[in-house]
Scaffold this motif. Structure first.
Motif, PDB file in Angstrom:
ATOM      1  N   ILE A 194       0.862  -1.181   0.000  1.00 42.44           N
ATOM      2  CA  ILE A 194       0.000   0.000   0.000  1.00 42.44           C
ATOM      3  C   ILE A 194       0.895   1.227   0.000  1.00 42.44           C
ATOM      4  CG2 ILE A 194      -1.710   1.311   1.319  1.00 42.44           C
ATOM      5  CD1 ILE A 194      -2.586  -1.414   2.534  1.00 42.44           C
ATOM      6  N   GLU A 195       0.591   2.189  -0.871  1.00 43.54           N
ATOM      7  CA  GLU A 195       1.371   3.427  -0.895  1.00 43.54           C
ATOM      8  C   GLU A 195       0.821   4.371   0.168  1.00 43.54           C
ATOM      9  OE1 GLU A 195       3.609   5.874  -4.327  1.00 43.54           O
ATOM     10  OE2 GLU A 195       1.475   5.522  -4.661  1.00 43.54           O
ATOM     11  N   ILE A 196       1.732   4.927   0.947  1.00 48.90           N
ATOM     12  CA  ILE A 196       1.386   5.779   2.082  1.00 48.90           C
ATOM     13  C   ILE A 196       2.165   7.085   1.995  1.00 48.90           C
ATOM     14  CG2 ILE A 196       1.556   5.991   4.606  1.00 48.90           C
ATOM     15  CD1 ILE A 196       1.410   2.998   4.817  1.00 48.90           C
ATOM     16  N   GLU A 197       1.529   8.170   2.433  1.00 48.18           N
ATOM     17  CA  GLU A 197       2.253   9.421   2.668  1.00 48.18           C
ATOM     18  C   GLU A 197       2.232   9.708   4.157  1.00 48.18           C
ATOM     19  OE1 GLU A 197       2.158  11.941  -1.449  1.00 48.18           O
ATOM     20  OE2 GLU A 197       0.889  12.649   0.181  1.00 48.18           O
ATOM     21  N   VAL A 198       3.377  10.152   4.648  1.00 53.19           N
ATOM     22  CA  VAL A 198       3.547  10.493   6.060  1.00 53.19           C
ATOM     23  C   VAL A 198       4.023  11.936   6.126  1.00 53.19           C
ATOM     24  CG1 VAL A 198       4.739   9.917   8.201  1.00 53.19           C
ATOM     25  CG2 VAL A 198       4.244   8.104   6.533  1.00 53.19           C
ATOM     26  N   VAL A 199       3.324  12.750   6.895  1.00 55.69           N
ATOM     27  CA  VAL A 199       3.738  14.137   7.099  1.00 55.69           C
ATOM     28  C   VAL A 199       4.333  14.223   8.498  1.00 55.69           C
ATOM     29  CG1 VAL A 199       3.016  16.552   7.155  1.00 55.69           C
ATOM     30  CG2 VAL A 199       1.873  14.944   5.585  1.00 55.69           C
ATOM     31  N   CYS A 200       5.554  14.757   8.578  1.00 58.93           N
ATOM     32  CA  CYS A 200       6.249  14.801   9.860  1.00 58.93           C
ATOM     33  C   CYS A 200       7.101  16.062   9.972  1.00 58.93           C
ATOM     34  CB  CYS A 200       7.102  13.548  10.047  1.00 58.93           C
ATOM     35  SG  CYS A 200       8.300  13.242   8.731  1.00 58.93           S
ATOM     36  N   ARG A 201       7.521  16.345  11.193  1.00 62.27           N
ATOM     37  CA  ARG A 201       8.401  17.484  11.462  1.00 62.27           C
ATOM     38  C   ARG A 201       9.232  17.160  12.694  1.00 62.27           C
ATOM     39  NH1 ARG A 201       5.648  22.381  11.738  1.00 62.27           N
ATOM     40  NH2 ARG A 201       3.634  21.464  11.699  1.00 62.27           N
ATOM     41  N   PHE A 202      10.360  17.840  12.804  1.00 63.53           N
ATOM     42  CA  PHE A 202      11.169  17.717  14.005  1.00 63.53           C
ATOM     43  C   PHE A 202      10.760  18.804  14.993  1.00 63.53           C
ATOM     44  CE2 PHE A 202      13.843  15.206  11.228  1.00 63.53           C
ATOM     45  CZ  PHE A 202      14.203  14.172  12.074  1.00 63.53           C
ATOM     46  N   ILE A 256      12.755  15.413  18.696  1.00 63.94           N
ATOM     47  CA  ILE A 256      11.813  14.312  18.474  1.00 63.94           C
ATOM     48  C   ILE A 256      11.128  14.518  17.126  1.00 63.94           C
ATOM     49  CG2 ILE A 256       9.653  13.241  19.284  1.00 63.94           C
ATOM     50  CD1 ILE A 256      11.971  12.615  21.112  1.00 63.94           C
ATOM     51  N   LEU A 257      10.988  13.440  16.374  1.00 62.55           N
ATOM     52  CA  LEU A 257      10.244  13.476  15.116  1.00 62.55           C
ATOM     53  C   LEU A 257       8.766  13.306  15.429  1.00 62.55           C
ATOM     54  CD1 LEU A 257      10.372  13.461  11.963  1.00 62.55           C
ATOM     55  CD2 LEU A 257      10.322  10.960  12.161  1.00 62.55           C
ATOM     56  N   ARG A 258       7.964  14.276  15.079  1.00 60.75           N
ATOM     57  CA  ARG A 258       6.515  14.218  15.295  1.00 60.75           C
ATOM     58  C   ARG A 258       5.881  13.758  13.990  1.00 60.75           C
ATOM     59  NH1 ARG A 258       2.912  14.087  19.160  1.00 60.75           N
ATOM     60  NH2 ARG A 258       3.601  15.996  20.139  1.00 60.75           N
ATOM     61  N   ILE A 259       5.164  12.635  14.036  1.00 56.30           N
ATOM     62  CA  ILE A 259       4.406  12.172  12.876  1.00 56.30           C
ATOM     63  C   ILE A 259       3.044  12.838  12.977  1.00 56.30           C
ATOM     64  CG2 ILE A 259       3.416  10.170  11.702  1.00 56.30           C
ATOM     65  CD1 ILE A 259       5.850   8.582  12.830  1.00 56.30           C
ATOM     66  N   ILE A 260       2.820  13.799  12.086  1.00 54.30           N
ATOM     67  CA  ILE A 260       1.636  14.656  12.146  1.00 54.30           C
ATOM     68  C   ILE A 260       0.420  13.943  11.587  1.00 54.30           C
ATOM     69  CG2 ILE A 260       0.640  16.829  11.321  1.00 54.30           C
ATOM     70  CD1 ILE A 260       3.633  17.812  11.128  1.00 54.30           C
ATOM     71  N   THR A 261       0.590  13.291  10.446  1.00 55.96           N
ATOM     72  CA  THR A 261      -0.493  12.518   9.840  1.00 55.96           C
ATOM     73  C   THR A 261       0.118  11.487   8.912  1.00 55.96           C
ATOM     74  OG1 THR A 261      -2.684  12.615   8.811  1.00 55.96           O
ATOM     75  CG2 THR A 261      -0.958  14.022   7.859  1.00 55.96           C
ATOM     76  N   ALA A 262      -0.670  10.490   8.604  1.00 58.57           N
ATOM     77  CA  ALA A 262      -0.272   9.448   7.662  1.00 58.57           C
ATOM     78  C   ALA A 262      -1.537   8.899   7.039  1.00 58.57           C
ATOM     79  CB  ALA A 262       0.500   8.347   8.370  1.00 58.57           C
TER      80      ALA A 262
END
Length: 92
Positions: A68-76, A81-87
């Motif tokens: 499954i192709e996924i997009e992950v939006v993240c920021r430091f 710490i890497l925050r995974i904002i949405t996926a």
């Protein structure tokens, strides 16, 4: 900043999901492990600079089992710490 730094944060366990990310992952019938796999196998497809909270990365990758192709939006965060904002799964 590169995918390497993002992957290092994942390997070191220096990441956290937002509540929104967990809801979206559940809504798309994904697992947290799917998100991690997408980051580890994927690439940065966008760097979003317009947010006053800081640079966001869009990582696109696939899960191992179902491809499954996924997009992950993240920021430091300032703490490193890497925050995974949405996926979310990408609709084909």
């Amino acid at each position: 900043m590169s995918i390497r730094r993002i992957r290092l944060a994942i390997r070191a366990g220096r990441y956290a999901y937002s509540d929104h990310a967990l809801e979206e992952i559940d809504d798309d019938d994904l697992l947290e492990s799917d998100v991690i796999e997408a980051i580890m196998r994927g690439k940065i497809v966008a760097k979003l600079t317009g947010d006053p909270r800081g640079l966001r990365f869009v990582v696109r990758g696939t899960t191992v089992e179902e491809e499954i192709e996924i997009e992950v939006v993240c920021r430091f965060l300032p703490s490193g710490i890497l925050r995974i904002i949405t996926a979310y799964a990408i609709e084909n």
